[in-house]
Write a protein that holds these residues in place. Structure first.
Motif, PDB file in Angstrom:
ATOM      1  N   SER A  20      -9.461  44.014  92.620  1.00 50.77           N
ATOM      2  CA  SER A  20     -10.153  43.205  93.630  1.00 50.77           C
ATOM      3  C   SER A  20     -11.097  42.219  92.953  1.00 50.77           C
ATOM      4  CB  SER A  20     -10.918  44.113  94.590  1.00 50.77           C
ATOM      5  OG  SER A  20     -10.041  45.016  95.246  1.00 50.77           O
ATOM      6  N   PHE A  23     -11.644  39.054  93.625  1.00 53.93           N
ATOM      7  CA  PHE A  23     -12.343  38.083  94.460  1.00 53.93           C
ATOM      8  C   PHE A  23     -13.723  38.635  94.797  1.00 53.93           C
ATOM      9  CE2 PHE A  23      -9.031  35.099  94.793  1.00 53.93           C
ATOM     10  CZ  PHE A  23      -7.847  35.811  94.780  1.00 53.93           C
ATOM     11  N   ASN A  24     -14.660  37.769  94.973  1.00 53.38           N
ATOM     12  CA  ASN A  24     -16.049  38.130  95.276  1.00 53.38           C
ATOM     13  C   ASN A  24     -16.765  38.789  94.110  1.00 53.38           C
ATOM     14  OD1 ASN A  24     -15.976  37.132  97.923  1.00 53.38           O
ATOM     15  ND2 ASN A  24     -15.076  39.041  98.646  1.00 53.38           N
ATOM     16  N   ILE A  25     -16.239  38.619  92.891  1.00 56.79           N
ATOM     17  CA  ILE A  25     -17.011  39.019  91.718  1.00 56.79           C
ATOM     18  C   ILE A  25     -18.139  37.997  91.551  1.00 56.79           C
ATOM     19  CG2 ILE A  25     -17.037  39.184  89.205  1.00 56.79           C
ATOM     20  CD1 ILE A  25     -14.270  40.372  89.306  1.00 56.79           C
ATOM     21  N   ASN A  26     -19.374  38.465  91.601  1.00 56.75           N
ATOM     22  CA  ASN A  26     -20.525  37.565  91.534  1.00 56.75           C
ATOM     23  C   ASN A  26     -20.818  37.113  90.109  1.00 56.75           C
ATOM     24  OD1 ASN A  26     -21.435  39.833  93.854  1.00 56.75           O
ATOM     25  ND2 ASN A  26     -21.506  37.680  94.446  1.00 56.75           N
ATOM     26  N   THR A  55     -22.460  33.732  85.788  1.00 60.06           N
ATOM     27  CA  THR A  55     -22.230  33.870  87.222  1.00 60.06           C
ATOM     28  C   THR A  55     -20.963  33.138  87.646  1.00 60.06           C
ATOM     29  OG1 THR A  55     -23.438  31.872  87.841  1.00 60.06           O
ATOM     30  CG2 THR A  55     -24.721  33.911  87.568  1.00 60.06           C
ATOM     31  N   ARG A  56     -20.597  33.364  88.883  1.00 56.16           N
ATOM     32  CA  ARG A  56     -19.410  32.694  89.426  1.00 56.16           C
ATOM     33  C   ARG A  56     -19.590  31.174  89.371  1.00 56.16           C
ATOM     34  NH1 ARG A  56     -17.787  34.971  95.074  1.00 56.16           N
ATOM     35  NH2 ARG A  56     -19.870  34.217  95.540  1.00 56.16           N
ATOM     36  N   LYS A 108     -10.902  35.605  86.228  1.00 54.40           N
ATOM     37  CA  LYS A 108     -10.768  37.004  85.829  1.00 54.40           C
ATOM     38  C   LYS A 108     -10.892  37.263  84.332  1.00 54.40           C
ATOM     39  CE  LYS A 108      -5.714  36.710  85.765  1.00 54.40           C
ATOM     40  NZ  LYS A 108      -4.459  37.307  86.291  1.00 54.40           N
ATOM     41  N   ARG A 144     -19.795  43.069  91.646  1.00 51.47           N
ATOM     42  CA  ARG A 144     -19.067  42.646  92.842  1.00 51.47           C
ATOM     43  C   ARG A 144     -19.639  43.356  94.056  1.00 51.47           C
ATOM     44  NH1 ARG A 144     -14.988  44.680  95.964  1.00 51.47           N
ATOM     45  NH2 ARG A 144     -13.664  43.147  97.029  1.00 51.47           N
ATOM     46  N   VAL A 145     -20.140  42.583  94.959  1.00 48.98           N
ATOM     47  CA  VAL A 145     -20.666  43.101  96.235  1.00 48.98           C
ATOM     48  C   VAL A 145     -21.654  44.242  95.956  1.00 48.98           C
ATOM     49  CG1 VAL A 145     -20.042  43.731  98.599  1.00 48.98           C
ATOM     50  CG2 VAL A 145     -18.366  42.588  97.150  1.00 48.98           C
TER      51      VAL A 145
END
Length: 114
Positions: free
Chosen positions: A27, A29-32, A52-53, A75, A98-99
């Motif tokens: 998962s 996506f949404n890795i900060n 950071t992203r 990634k 992430r989140v």
């Protein structure tokens, strides 16, 4: 879930260079942010560098000017380590945030001989 796999550790003489890479899967996506930590024997794990992203970077004072963190894509994160010192010897861990949850790789050994 995020899986992280590091590569690129090894043995190098003082003053040499190494490049670490970390590939994320799952998962992604949404890795900060992604980054590198290290832990030497008898010491606590410490932040080495993070990105950071949005591309902002943060470095430990001890590695500023010698290490560079970069991202190839969403990634993959790399750590270019130049002018290595014996005190850089440690197990280096890739990290992804992430989140609000931290994910860790298995670690890769970096040994710098004097």
């Amino acid at each position: 879930q995020v899986q992280l796999v590091e590569s690129g550790g090894g043995l190098v003489q003082a003053g040499g260079s190494l490049r670490l890479s970390c590939a994320a899967s799952g998962s992604i996506f949404n890795i900060n942010s992604m980054g590198w930590y290290r832990q030497a024997p008898g010491k606590q794990r410490e932040l080495v560098a993070a990105i950071t992203r949005g591309g902002s970077t943060n470095y430990a004072d001890s590695v500023k000017g010698r290490f560079t963190i970069s991202r190839d894509n969403i990634k993959t994160v790399n750590l270019q380590m130049n002018s290595l010192k014996p005190e850089d010897t440690a197990v280096y861990y890739c990290n992804a945030l992430r989140v609000g949850h931290d994910y860790w790789g298995q670690g890769t050994q970096v040994t710098v001989s004097s």
